[in-house]
Design a protein around this motif. Structure first.
Motif, mmCIF file in Angstrom:
data_model
loop_
_atom_site.group_PDB
_atom_site.id
_atom_site.type_symbol
_atom_site.label_atom_id
_atom_site.label_comp_id
_atom_site.label_asym_id
_atom_site.label_seq_id
_atom_site.Cartn_x
_atom_site.Cartn_y
_atom_site.Cartn_z
ATOM 1 N N LEU A 151 -6.518 7.688 -3.506
ATOM 2 C CA LEU A 151 -6.061 7.833 -2.128
ATOM 3 C C LEU A 151 -7.179 8.413 -1.275
ATOM 4 O O LEU A 151 -7.876 9.343 -1.693
ATOM 5 N N TYR A 172 -6.053 5.092 11.719
ATOM 6 C CA TYR A 172 -6.170 6.546 11.632
ATOM 7 C C TYR A 172 -7.462 7.045 12.271
ATOM 8 O O TYR A 172 -7.468 8.066 12.968
ATOM 9 N N ASP A 187 -2.643 10.279 3.802
ATOM 10 C CA ASP A 187 -3.532 9.575 2.892
ATOM 11 C C ASP A 187 -3.156 8.110 2.880
ATOM 12 O O ASP A 187 -2.101 7.723 3.368
ATOM 13 N N TYR A 188 -4.069 7.302 2.360
ATOM 14 C CA TYR A 188 -3.802 5.877 2.251
ATOM 15 C C TYR A 188 -4.578 5.311 1.073
ATOM 16 O O TYR A 188 -5.580 5.881 0.638
ATOM 17 N N TYR A 189 -4.074 4.210 0.535
ATOM 18 C CA TYR A 189 -4.763 3.535 -0.559
ATOM 19 C C TYR A 189 -6.157 3.139 -0.068
ATOM 20 O O TYR A 189 -6.305 2.623 1.039
ATOM 21 N N TYR A 202 0.808 -1.214 0.000
ATOM 22 C CA TYR A 202 0.000 0.000 0.000
ATOM 23 C C TYR A 202 0.846 1.272 0.000
ATOM 24 O O TYR A 202 0.410 2.317 0.460
ATOM 25 N N ASN A 241 -6.835 -0.116 1.911
ATOM 26 C CA ASN A 241 -6.035 -0.434 3.090
ATOM 27 C C ASN A 241 -6.861 -0.266 4.367
ATOM 28 O O ASN A 241 -6.834 0.763 5.029
ATOM 29 N N TYR A 297 5.783 3.660 7.825
ATOM 30 C CA TYR A 297 5.659 2.208 7.793
ATOM 31 C C TYR A 297 6.653 1.532 8.737
ATOM 32 O O TYR A 297 7.690 2.086 9.059
ATOM 33 N N ALA A 326 -4.989 0.567 7.786
ATOM 34 C CA ALA A 326 -4.631 1.977 7.942
ATOM 35 C C ALA A 326 -5.865 2.797 8.320
ATOM 36 O O ALA A 326 -5.811 3.637 9.223
#
Length: 177
Positions: free
Chosen positions: A162, A138, A126-128, A31, A131, A91, A134
């Motif tokens: 994202l 968050y 931001d994150y995929y 990710y 995911n 990460y 995540a």
């Protein structure tokens, strides 16, 4: 920065070999927006550019017990006028350390650092969109949804959406400082 299990320090040249190893591990970068074929030289070049850019900071996460690097934090878009920054990469690269709650531990400390030491008002990340781990982390830490940035990143020639989130100082501390 220090937590019960981890130390966070400014990245050093010797850390780049760990970054290069992790950033080519498919499990670690599932990710993350690192292309296939990323080399040690690519990591070093990027890191050296980051060191001279005042809008970026690169940190290494170190296991306190073994004193070995286990992860990386990369902040960007540090805006001293608007008091905001972005957690661009975050990460745990040492997969043997996964599942121990270290992500939450270190992210909580990182937010404390951003709001207290750097005097930020707003922190974004931001994150995929796929995911779920995540997203859960968050949300538990108080980040709020800001929407989806369509085709916002590119990895190996393919675009990905994202999910954008942010947290404000008052939300993190639970008051109106």
């Amino acid at each position: 920065m220090e937590t019960r299990n981890l130390l966070v320090r400014e990245s050093e040249f010797d850390d780049y070999r760990y970054f290069a190893e992790w950033e080519t591990d498919q499990q670690v970068i599932k990710y993350l927006s690192f292309d296939e074929g990323r080399t040690y030289e690519d990591v070093v070049k990027e890191a050296l550019y980051n060191k001279i850019d005042p809008t970026k900071m690169d940190f290494t996460v170190v296991d306190r017990q073994s004193e070995k690097p286990v992860g990386r934090i990369y902040l960007s878009r540090i805006d001293r006028h608007s008091d905001s920054l972005d957690i661009t990469k975050f990460y745990i690269g040492d997969t043997s350390m996964w599942g121990k709650g270290l992500g939450r531990e270190i992210l909580n400390e990182l937010l404390e650092y951003c709001f207290t030491f750097l005097h930020m008002e707003r922190v974004t990340l931001d994150y995929y969109t796929g995911n779920k781990g995540a997203a859960t982390l968050y949300e538990k830490l108080g980040f709020k949804d800001e929407g989806i940035a369509r085709n916002a990143t590119k990895k190996d020639g393919r675009y990905y959406d994202l999910h954008l989130m942010s947290i404000l100082r008052a939300e993190f501390f639970g008051d109106n400082r």
